[in-house]
Design an enzyme around this catalytic site. Structure first.
Site, PDB file in Angstrom:
ATOM      1  N   HIS A  15     104.798 112.966  68.434  1.00 42.60           N
ATOM      2  CA  HIS A  15     104.126 112.887  69.932  1.00 42.60           C
ATOM      3  C   HIS A  15     105.117 112.673  71.018  1.00 42.60           C
ATOM      4  O   HIS A  15     106.132 112.624  70.581  1.00 42.60           O
ATOM      5  CB  HIS A  15     103.045 112.020  69.800  1.00 42.60           C
ATOM      6  CG  HIS A  15     103.397 110.392  69.840  1.00 42.60           C
ATOM      7  ND1 HIS A  15     102.664 109.142  70.301  1.00 42.60           N
ATOM      8  CD2 HIS A  15     104.620 109.781  69.533  1.00 42.60           C
ATOM      9  CE1 HIS A  15     103.554 108.220  70.241  1.00 42.60           C
ATOM     10  NE2 HIS A  15     104.407 108.508  69.483  1.00 42.60           N
ATOM     11  N   CYS A  34     110.357 107.306  74.119  1.00 40.34           N
ATOM     12  CA  CYS A  34     109.153 107.572  73.464  1.00 40.34           C
ATOM     13  C   CYS A  34     108.612 108.984  74.575  1.00 40.34           C
ATOM     14  O   CYS A  34     107.788 109.816  74.069  1.00 40.34           O
ATOM     15  CB  CYS A  34     107.760 106.817  73.642  1.00 40.34           C
ATOM     16  SG  CYS A  34     108.080 105.443  72.345  1.00 40.34           S
ATOM     17  N   HIS A  40     108.857 112.831  69.304  1.00 42.29           N
ATOM     18  CA  HIS A  40     109.439 112.194  68.401  1.00 42.29           C
ATOM     19  C   HIS A  40     108.251 111.719  67.150  1.00 42.29           C
ATOM     20  O   HIS A  40     106.989 111.931  67.626  1.00 42.29           O
ATOM     21  CB  HIS A  40     109.877 110.701  68.980  1.00 42.29           C
ATOM     22  CG  HIS A  40     109.143 109.840  69.667  1.00 42.29           C
ATOM     23  ND1 HIS A  40     108.553 110.102  70.756  1.00 42.29           N
ATOM     24  CD2 HIS A  40     108.687 108.719  68.802  1.00 42.29           C
ATOM     25  CE1 HIS A  40     107.683 108.971  70.744  1.00 42.29           C
ATOM     26  NE2 HIS A  40     107.518 108.074  69.873  1.00 42.29           N
ATOM     27  N   HIS A  42     106.216 109.506  63.995  1.00 40.56           N
ATOM     28  CA  HIS A  42     106.157 107.839  63.589  1.00 40.56           C
ATOM     29  C   HIS A  42     105.333 108.401  62.189  1.00 40.56           C
ATOM     30  O   HIS A  42     104.830 109.192  61.961  1.00 40.56           O
ATOM     31  CB  HIS A  42     105.068 107.149  64.219  1.00 40.56           C
ATOM     32  CG  HIS A  42     105.678 106.852  65.743  1.00 40.56           C
ATOM     33  ND1 HIS A  42     106.405 105.709  65.611  1.00 40.56           N
ATOM     34  CD2 HIS A  42     105.339 107.165  66.701  1.00 40.56           C
ATOM     35  CE1 HIS A  42     106.845 105.666  66.830  1.00 40.56           C
ATOM     36  NE2 HIS A  42     106.323 106.527  67.724  1.00 40.56           N
ATOM     37  N   ASP A  80      97.528 114.515  60.272  1.00 34.80           N
ATOM     38  CA  ASP A  80      98.984 114.351  59.438  1.00 34.80           C
ATOM     39  C   ASP A  80      99.818 115.528  59.637  1.00 34.80           C
ATOM     40  O   ASP A  80      99.277 116.673  59.774  1.00 34.80           O
ATOM     41  CB  ASP A  80      98.535 114.232  58.033  1.00 34.80           C
ATOM     42  CG  ASP A  80      99.627 113.929  57.078  1.00 34.80           C
ATOM     43  OD1 ASP A  80     100.520 113.184  57.591  1.00 34.80           O
ATOM     44  OD2 ASP A  80      99.638 114.311  55.963  1.00 34.80           O
ATOM     45  N   HIS A  81     100.807 115.379  59.919  1.00 35.86           N
ATOM     46  CA  HIS A  81     101.957 116.227  59.953  1.00 35.86           C
ATOM     47  C   HIS A  81     101.760 117.287  61.341  1.00 35.86           C
ATOM     48  O   HIS A  81     102.049 118.543  61.175  1.00 35.86           O
ATOM     49  CB  HIS A  81     102.326 117.173  58.894  1.00 35.86           C
ATOM     50  CG  HIS A  81     102.968 116.380  57.727  1.00 35.86           C
ATOM     51  ND1 HIS A  81     102.485 115.373  57.057  1.00 35.86           N
ATOM     52  CD2 HIS A  81     104.437 116.358  57.571  1.00 35.86           C
ATOM     53  CE1 HIS A  81     103.471 114.911  56.072  1.00 35.86           C
ATOM     54  NE2 HIS A  81     104.659 115.557  56.615  1.00 35.86           N
ATOM     55  N   GLU A 125     101.786 101.769  64.376  1.00 32.62           N
ATOM     56  CA  GLU A 125     102.788 102.711  64.689  1.00 32.62           C
ATOM     57  C   GLU A 125     103.974 102.566  64.146  1.00 32.62           C
ATOM     58  O   GLU A 125     104.746 103.708  64.005  1.00 32.62           O
ATOM     59  CB  GLU A 125     102.720 102.761  66.309  1.00 32.62           C
ATOM     60  CG  GLU A 125     103.441 103.917  66.786  1.00 32.62           C
ATOM     61  CD  GLU A 125     103.404 104.305  68.238  1.00 32.62           C
ATOM     62  OE1 GLU A 125     102.514 105.144  68.583  1.00 32.62           O
ATOM     63  OE2 GLU A 125     103.939 103.358  69.072  1.00 32.62           O
TER      64      GLU A 125
END
Length: 135
Positions: A15, A34, A40, A42, A80-81, A125
């Protein structure tokens, strides 16, 4: 007797935190690294908890297999991903902060949980930064 049951899950996502109404300079001042325009990622850790009365026939507050499947279909398969800013409709106009991600997850799961039961989302996070949302 009210009991809380919990299920852990995880997902990986990218994100960028930014406010499109602000300059790049202000975004960097507020969101720091961020706000990287190239995004980037997490490794999010998720704890979904349901609090309710124990069913006298089953002994469950909620069948954990059902909760596992709900988390898989409503959360992991959606987040996810993914690049949250680009690929997840809720974040096209909503800054994908941990706070907002937790609320989106709660909103996805709440209709699936018995109305008399409470729902709580804890989203890590990072190992040290996490949020809790209970509606």
């Amino acid at each position: 007797m009210r009991v809380k049951v919990s299920r852990k899950a995880h997902f990986n996502a990218a994100h960028r935190l930014y406010n499109p109404a602000w300059s790049d300079k202000k975004n960097k001042e507020v969101f720091g690294l961020c706000s990287n325009p190239n995004y980037h990622g997490h490794n999010y850790e998720l704890i979904v908890s349901v609090t309710g009365d124990i069913d006298q026939e089953t002994g469950f507050v909620m069948d954990m297999k059902i909760l596992k499947d709900l988390i898989k279909t409503k959360v992991e398969n959606v987040l996810d991903h993914k690049n949250l800013n680009i690929e997840v409709v809720e974040f096209t106009k909503l800054n994908p902060t941990a706070e907002n991600i937790a609320i989106v997850i709660w909103n996805k799961l709440r209709p699936e949980i018995e109305a008399s039961n409470e729902l709580e989302i804890v989203l890590y996070e990072t190992p040290r930064n996490f949020v809790t949302y209970s509606g």
